[in-house]
Design a protein around this motif. Structure first.
Motif, PDB file in Angstrom:
ATOM      1  N   ASP A 238       0.940  -1.210  -0.170  1.00  0.00           N
ATOM      2  CA  ASP A 238       0.019  -0.166  -0.138  1.00  0.00           C
ATOM      3  C   ASP A 238       0.968   1.166  -0.026  1.00  0.00           C
ATOM      4  O   ASP A 238       2.044   1.259   0.598  1.00  0.00           O
ATOM      5  N   HIS A 240       0.503   5.520   0.701  1.00  0.00           N
ATOM      6  CA  HIS A 240      -0.396   6.863   0.772  1.00  0.00           C
ATOM      7  C   HIS A 240       0.615   8.157   0.718  1.00  0.00           C
ATOM      8  O   HIS A 240       1.716   8.177   1.021  1.00  0.00           O
ATOM      9  N   HIS A 273      -2.818  -1.211   6.353  1.00  0.00           N
ATOM     10  CA  HIS A 273      -3.731  -1.455   5.158  1.00  0.00           C
ATOM     11  C   HIS A 273      -2.817  -2.673   4.245  1.00  0.00           C
ATOM     12  O   HIS A 273      -3.382  -3.640   4.148  1.00  0.00           O
TER      13      HIS A 273
HETATM   14 MG    MG Z   1      -4.505   2.228   2.037  1.00  0.00          MG
END
Ligand code: MG
Length: 389
Positions: A238, A240, A273
């Motif tokens: 993941d 971000h 995540h």
């Molecule tokens: Mg995420």
């Protein structure tokens, strides 16, 4: 080209006179479930077996229903006065939609392995029948009536026959119908009587027959010392991006003061995540977006720990046990090291597994790429899950 369809007949009609408990041995509890249930699972889950039926004693219907609950198998068949008749009943019950091949197996051999089943079936490519067996290693003695040795029996070429025993369906049905000799104690003997060639394939000492209480104790011990099941691995990744403002980031459930926050629909906990995706991957249950769509307003600003708890529960529902997880955070800043222990503790509590099965690591990318330019944080994770065999 698909091979001939294959059926398994599990013989569970015996009364078990040598077994000390109230109920027949095939219904005794082994590793928390009935012996028959463990046996059934070995065949129901085997990729080469299409249909399974169980031959039971009519008095055991309730015990059977409990042991076979939720398995997609054919209705049970009532057994007869002897094992031979019970098997014949099982074979006859398949006659309307005859399989190409059939495996006949004792319900009381719950530790049969997938490879023994495979070897038995493969041998049918070259033989009329195949029997799992183990060579005799002990010296054999024949006694007289006083209990003294009459003679030593040469053990060369001697084997102990186990089950499964595999046959071409038409041939073994015909062989069974051609005899009513109840001194034939296994299906190989019935096949031999009919003149069929039966191969010996490698069985296993672990494929023991639970006949006495001691056998049951030994089977329990084998289950405990050799953890059963298979390990499944899942991976997650993941990213971000940093947002324009904010004063902290949340990584692996820990809030860390930082000059900017991470942008995202939820709390943007990139570590958790990746971990959720790894757990879901291990049980082939989709990804975090399937379970928590970003379009769903319920997850706006959500604490990502609830996603982890959900994935943990899905693993448990699949019968899985999390063995270990390993998360790597990829960023230049903030520094992860000072928070690593708190992150491990957090994940260990969320997953309810010991801390020594949780790893959190961190790396930079030497200033390269988006994480090197401090535009965002990436994370990858791996999870291993033990699923019952
Ligand atoms: Mg995420």
């Amino acid at each position: 080209m698909p091979g001939p369809s294959t059926a398994a007949i599990i013989v569970a009609a015996g009364r078990g006179s040598r077994f000390g408990q109230e109920m027949p041995k095939q219904y005794a509890m082994l590793g928390g479930e009935p012996v028959l249930r463990r046996t059934l699972r070995a065949f129901v889950e085997h990729p080469r077996i299409d249909r399974v039926t169980v031959v039971i004693h009519p008095d055991d219907r309730g015990l059977y229903e409990n042991a076979a609950a939720d398995f997609k198998i054919l209705p049970p068949v009532s057994g007869g006065a002897t094992r031979r008749v019970s098997v014949l009943n099982g074979l006859s019950a398949l006659e309307d939609d005859p399989p190409g091949r059939v495996l006949i197996h004792d319900a009381a051999r719950p530790l049969v392995s997938p490879d023994i089943i495979l070897r038995s079936l493969d041998a049918l490519d070259r033989c009329a029948g195949a029997v799992a067996a183990v060579p005799v290693h002990d010296t054999l003695k024949q006694s007289d009536e006083a209990g003294s040795i009459r003679r030593t029996v040469p053990r060369t070429g001697l084997w102990r026959a186990q089950t499964p025993q595999a046959f071409h369906y038409d041939e073994i049905l015909k062989a069974h119908r051609a005899t009513n000799d109840d001194t034939l104690t296994d299906d190989a003997a019935v096949a031999e009587r009919a003149g069929l060639t039966v191969a010996l394939v490698e069985g296993a000492e672990e494929n023991l027959k639970v006949t006495t209480e001691q056998d049951l104790a030994r089977a329990e011990m084998l289950l405990r010392t050799a953890p059963s099941g298979t390990i499944r691995i899942g991976s997650g990744y993941d990213v971000h991006r940093f947002s324009a403002n904010g004063d902290h980031v949340t990584l692996c459930g820990i809030a860390i003061p930082h000059e900017k926050g991470l942008a995202g629909h939820s709390d943007a906990d990139v570590g958790l995540h990746a971990l959720v995706d790894a757990l879901l991957g291990a049980i082939a249950a989709g990804d975090i977006g399937t379970h928590f769509p970003p379009s769903d307003q319920r997850w706006a600003g959500a604490d990502s720990r609830i996603f982890v708890e959900h994935a943990r529960d899905l693993v448990a529902e699949a019968g899985g046990m999390i063995e270990n997880v390993d998360v790597t955070l990829i960023c230049e800043r903030p520094r992860v090291g000072p928070h690593r222990q708190a992150m491990c503790t957090m994940i260990s509590e969320l997953l309810a597994i010991p801390a020594n099965r949780v790893s959190v690591k961190a790396t930079t990318t030497e200033g390269l790429g988006f994480s090197g330019r401090r535009e965002g944080i990436a994370a990858q994770a791996i999870a291993s899950v033990r699923i019952p065999a």
